[in-house]
Structures are given as structure tokens and as C-alpha cells.
Write a protein that holds these residues in place. Sequence first.
Motif, PDB file in Angstrom:
ATOM      1  N   LYS A  40      36.320  18.314  -7.665  1.00 37.34           N
ATOM      2  CA  LYS A  40      36.490  19.063  -8.904  1.00 37.34           C
ATOM      3  C   LYS A  40      37.649  18.466  -9.696  1.00 37.34           C
ATOM      4  O   LYS A  40      38.716  18.228  -9.146  1.00 37.34           O
ATOM      5  CB  LYS A  40      36.792  20.525  -8.559  1.00 37.34           C
ATOM      6  CG  LYS A  40      36.777  21.464  -9.730  1.00 37.34           C
ATOM      7  CD  LYS A  40      37.156  22.858  -9.268  1.00 37.34           C
ATOM      8  CE  LYS A  40      36.118  23.844  -9.688  1.00 37.34           C
ATOM      9  NZ  LYS A  40      36.474  25.208  -9.339  1.00 37.34           N
ATOM     10  N   ARG A  41      37.407  18.200 -10.972  1.00 38.73           N
ATOM     11  CA  ARG A  41      38.495  17.710 -11.816  1.00 38.73           C
ATOM     12  C   ARG A  41      38.513  18.484 -13.124  1.00 38.73           C
ATOM     13  O   ARG A  41      37.519  19.079 -13.530  1.00 38.73           O
ATOM     14  CB  ARG A  41      38.392  16.210 -12.030  1.00 38.73           C
ATOM     15  CG  ARG A  41      37.475  15.794 -13.109  1.00 38.73           C
ATOM     16  CD  ARG A  41      37.623  14.304 -13.381  1.00 38.73           C
ATOM     17  NE  ARG A  41      36.357  13.867 -13.907  1.00 38.73           N
ATOM     18  CZ  ARG A  41      35.864  12.664 -13.787  1.00 38.73           C
ATOM     19  NH1 ARG A  41      36.528  11.742 -13.159  1.00 38.73           N
ATOM     20  NH2 ARG A  41      34.708  12.377 -14.307  1.00 38.73           N
ATOM     21  N   MET A  42      39.671  18.462 -13.769  1.00 35.51           N
ATOM     22  CA  MET A  42      39.877  19.209 -15.001  1.00 35.51           C
ATOM     23  C   MET A  42      39.680  18.319 -16.221  1.00 35.51           C
ATOM     24  O   MET A  42      40.022  17.147 -16.199  1.00 35.51           O
ATOM     25  CB  MET A  42      41.294  19.787 -15.035  1.00 35.51           C
ATOM     26  CG  MET A  42      41.576  20.773 -13.932  1.00 35.51           C
ATOM     27  SD  MET A  42      43.288  21.341 -13.985  1.00 35.51           S
ATOM     28  CE  MET A  42      43.896  20.618 -12.482  1.00 35.51           C
ATOM     29  N   VAL A  43      39.146  18.923 -17.277  1.00 35.45           N
ATOM     30  CA  VAL A  43      39.016  18.248 -18.564  1.00 35.45           C
ATOM     31  C   VAL A  43      39.915  18.992 -19.530  1.00 35.45           C
ATOM     32  O   VAL A  43      39.783  20.206 -19.716  1.00 35.45           O
ATOM     33  CB  VAL A  43      37.555  18.263 -19.066  1.00 35.45           C
ATOM     34  CG1 VAL A  43      37.458  17.585 -20.428  1.00 35.45           C
ATOM     35  CG2 VAL A  43      36.630  17.604 -18.059  1.00 35.45           C
ATOM     36  N   LEU A  44      40.860  18.263 -20.128  1.00 32.35           N
ATOM     37  CA  LEU A  44      41.780  18.856 -21.103  1.00 32.35           C
ATOM     38  C   LEU A  44      41.342  18.528 -22.514  1.00 32.35           C
ATOM     39  O   LEU A  44      40.819  17.443 -22.772  1.00 32.35           O
ATOM     40  CB  LEU A  44      43.200  18.309 -20.921  1.00 32.35           C
ATOM     41  CG  LEU A  44      43.978  18.679 -19.687  1.00 32.35           C
ATOM     42  CD1 LEU A  44      45.409  18.161 -19.803  1.00 32.35           C
ATOM     43  CD2 LEU A  44      43.982  20.163 -19.447  1.00 32.35           C
ATOM     44  N   GLU A  45      41.600  19.457 -23.423  1.00 27.81           N
ATOM     45  CA  GLU A  45      41.437  19.184 -24.847  1.00 27.81           C
ATOM     46  C   GLU A  45      42.836  19.141 -25.445  1.00 27.81           C
ATOM     47  O   GLU A  45      43.556  20.134 -25.423  1.00 27.81           O
ATOM     48  CB  GLU A  45      40.599  20.261 -25.529  1.00 27.81           C
ATOM     49  CG  GLU A  45      40.386  19.975 -26.995  1.00 27.81           C
ATOM     50  CD  GLU A  45      39.489  20.997 -27.660  1.00 27.81           C
ATOM     51  OE1 GLU A  45      38.581  20.587 -28.381  1.00 27.81           O
ATOM     52  OE2 GLU A  45      39.723  22.207 -27.452  1.00 27.81           O
ATOM     53  N   LYS A  46      43.204  17.959 -25.939  1.00 28.23           N
ATOM     54  CA  LYS A  46      44.527  17.801 -26.527  1.00 28.23           C
ATOM     55  C   LYS A  46      44.542  18.407 -27.929  1.00 28.23           C
ATOM     56  O   LYS A  46      43.509  18.785 -28.463  1.00 28.23           O
ATOM     57  CB  LYS A  46      44.888  16.315 -26.567  1.00 28.23           C
ATOM     58  CG  LYS A  46      45.045  15.730 -25.160  1.00 28.23           C
ATOM     59  CD  LYS A  46      45.255  14.255 -25.151  1.00 28.23           C
ATOM     60  CE  LYS A  46      46.404  13.836 -26.022  1.00 28.23           C
ATOM     61  NZ  LYS A  46      46.709  12.422 -25.975  1.00 28.23           N
ATOM     62  N   ASN A  48      44.816  17.094 -30.742  1.00 30.24           N
ATOM     63  CA  ASN A  48      44.012  16.348 -31.703  1.00 30.24           C
ATOM     64  C   ASN A  48      42.514  16.448 -31.394  1.00 30.24           C
ATOM     65  O   ASN A  48      41.714  15.699 -31.935  1.00 30.24           O
ATOM     66  CB  ASN A  48      44.447  14.879 -31.755  1.00 30.24           C
ATOM     67  CG  ASN A  48      44.225  14.144 -30.444  1.00 30.24           C
ATOM     68  OD1 ASN A  48      43.702  14.691 -29.477  1.00 30.24           O
ATOM     69  ND2 ASN A  48      44.632  12.894 -30.395  1.00 30.24           N
ATOM     70  N   GLU A  49      42.134  17.368 -30.504  1.00 28.72           N
ATOM     71  CA  GLU A  49      40.767  17.664 -30.072  1.00 28.72           C
ATOM     72  C   GLU A  49      40.147  16.568 -29.214  1.00 28.72           C
ATOM     73  O   GLU A  49      38.961  16.604 -28.912  1.00 28.72           O
ATOM     74  CB  GLU A  49      39.869  18.003 -31.268  1.00 28.72           C
ATOM     75  CG  GLU A  49      40.330  19.244 -31.995  1.00 28.72           C
ATOM     76  CD  GLU A  49      39.400  19.645 -33.129  1.00 28.72           C
ATOM     77  OE1 GLU A  49      38.353  18.995 -33.330  1.00 28.72           O
ATOM     78  OE2 GLU A  49      39.736  20.618 -33.816  1.00 28.72           O
ATOM     79  N   GLU A  50      40.944  15.589 -28.790  1.00 31.75           N
ATOM     80  CA  GLU A  50      40.462  14.555 -27.890  1.00 31.75           C
ATOM     81  C   GLU A  50      40.356  15.145 -26.486  1.00 31.75           C
ATOM     82  O   GLU A  50      41.226  15.880 -26.041  1.00 31.75           O
ATOM     83  CB  GLU A  50      41.442  13.380 -27.890  1.00 31.75           C
ATOM     84  CG  GLU A  50      41.048  12.257 -26.973  1.00 31.75           C
ATOM     85  CD  GLU A  50      42.088  11.138 -26.946  1.00 31.75           C
ATOM     86  OE1 GLU A  50      41.792  10.114 -26.325  1.00 31.75           O
ATOM     87  OE2 GLU A  50      43.183  11.297 -27.515  1.00 31.75           O
ATOM     88  N   GLU A  51      39.270  14.820 -25.780  1.00 28.11           N
ATOM     89  CA  GLU A  51      39.087  15.284 -24.413  1.00 28.11           C
ATOM     90  C   GLU A  51      39.568  14.211 -23.445  1.00 28.11           C
ATOM     91  O   GLU A  51      39.235  13.043 -23.584  1.00 28.11           O
ATOM     92  CB  GLU A  51      37.615  15.591 -24.133  1.00 28.11           C
ATOM     93  CG  GLU A  51      37.142  16.844 -24.813  1.00 28.11           C
ATOM     94  CD  GLU A  51      35.716  17.207 -24.428  1.00 28.11           C
ATOM     95  OE1 GLU A  51      35.159  16.612 -23.472  1.00 28.11           O
ATOM     96  OE2 GLU A  51      35.162  18.089 -25.087  1.00 28.11           O
ATOM     97  N   ILE A  52      40.352  14.627 -22.466  1.00 32.79           N
ATOM     98  CA  ILE A  52      40.889  13.734 -21.446  1.00 32.79           C
ATOM     99  C   ILE A  52      40.561  14.306 -20.073  1.00 32.79           C
ATOM    100  O   ILE A  52      40.826  15.480 -19.801  1.00 32.79           O
ATOM    101  CB  ILE A  52      42.424  13.586 -21.584  1.00 32.79           C
ATOM    102  CG1 ILE A  52      42.804  13.023 -22.947  1.00 32.79           C
ATOM    103  CG2 ILE A  52      42.997  12.748 -20.458  1.00 32.79           C
ATOM    104  CD1 ILE A  52      42.446  11.566 -23.147  1.00 32.79           C
ATOM    105  N   ARG A  53      40.007  13.474 -19.210  1.00 38.15           N
ATOM    106  CA  ARG A  53      39.701  13.887 -17.847  1.00 38.15           C
ATOM    107  C   ARG A  53      40.866  13.532 -16.931  1.00 38.15           C
ATOM    108  O   ARG A  53      41.377  12.417 -16.981  1.00 38.15           O
ATOM    109  CB  ARG A  53      38.429  13.193 -17.382  1.00 38.15           C
ATOM    110  CG  ARG A  53      37.217  13.865 -17.952  1.00 38.15           C
ATOM    111  CD  ARG A  53      36.024  12.971 -18.049  1.00 38.15           C
ATOM    112  NE  ARG A  53      34.876  13.704 -18.580  1.00 38.15           N
ATOM    113  CZ  ARG A  53      34.741  14.062 -19.855  1.00 38.15           C
ATOM    114  NH1 ARG A  53      35.658  13.772 -20.736  1.00 38.15           N
ATOM    115  NH2 ARG A  53      33.680  14.730 -20.262  1.00 38.15           N
ATOM    116  N   LEU A  54      41.257  14.512 -16.121  1.00 46.28           N
ATOM    117  CA  LEU A  54      42.328  14.293 -15.154  1.00 46.28           C
ATOM    118  C   LEU A  54      41.727  13.760 -13.862  1.00 46.28           C
ATOM    119  O   LEU A  54      40.548  13.972 -13.580  1.00 46.28           O
ATOM    120  CB  LEU A  54      43.085  15.593 -14.889  1.00 46.28           C
ATOM    121  CG  LEU A  54      43.706  16.278 -16.106  1.00 46.28           C
ATOM    122  CD1 LEU A  54      44.521  17.479 -15.666  1.00 46.28           C
ATOM    123  CD2 LEU A  54      44.543  15.339 -16.918  1.00 46.28           C
TER     124      LEU A  54
END
Length: 111
Positions: A40-46, A48-54
Motif C-alpha cells: 500500500k502506498r500513498m498518493v499526495l496532491e500538492k 499545485n494539484e500535481e499528484e506525487i506517489r510516495l
Amino acid sequence: MAFEEIVSDGEDGGYWNPVTVGQNIEGNLKEFETDNWNKKRMVLEKENEEEIRLPGHSDLQQYSKKLSVGDYIRVTLIKIKESNDPDYNDKPFYKVEVDPERKVIYEEVEE
């Protein structure tokens, strides 16, 4: 003339992969997803609305039970424990902080 080191923010094509202690990232937890290794990993929305996967590192996975979609979090790499076995990767350790005032509600999209 002297050179100054430029430290990467760890972001590479939508993924966050920190390599230096102290690197951090923050944003709203948009979703949990399963990676190619069934972790399981987290997806962040920064902001600037960019999505980053941890990364799906085990130290980060322990926090997923305490977090909810929409939480605003900051994740910081605090330590890297070197492996004694060259066949195994070093183990990263993280600090995860939550800012309850910046939590958002994501609407579920039906397909």
C-alpha cells in the motif's frame, strides 16, 4: 570559482524517492493505491494539484492505518539504516505529521 551542491527534492516523474536525510514533501492525501509489489502506498496532491506517489516502504506503510484520505501531511526522511547485506537495500525511516486545519474532502467519482 567554487561549486555548490544542489540537493534534489526527490521528485521524479510523479514519484517521490528521497535519498538525503531531511528531504520532505507535503500535500493532501488523495488516495491509497497498491504498487507492483502489492504494498500500500500513498498518493499526495500538492498545492499545485500535481499528484506525487510516495514509496511503498514499510516504515511509511505503518502510518496508513492512522491517516485518512484528505489529510494534509508532511513526510520527512529522518534516517537511513545501512544494510549489512549487500543483497538488501538500506532501510529508510520517516516522520509523518498531520495538519488538521488543512484537511480537504475529496468527492468520490463514479465510473
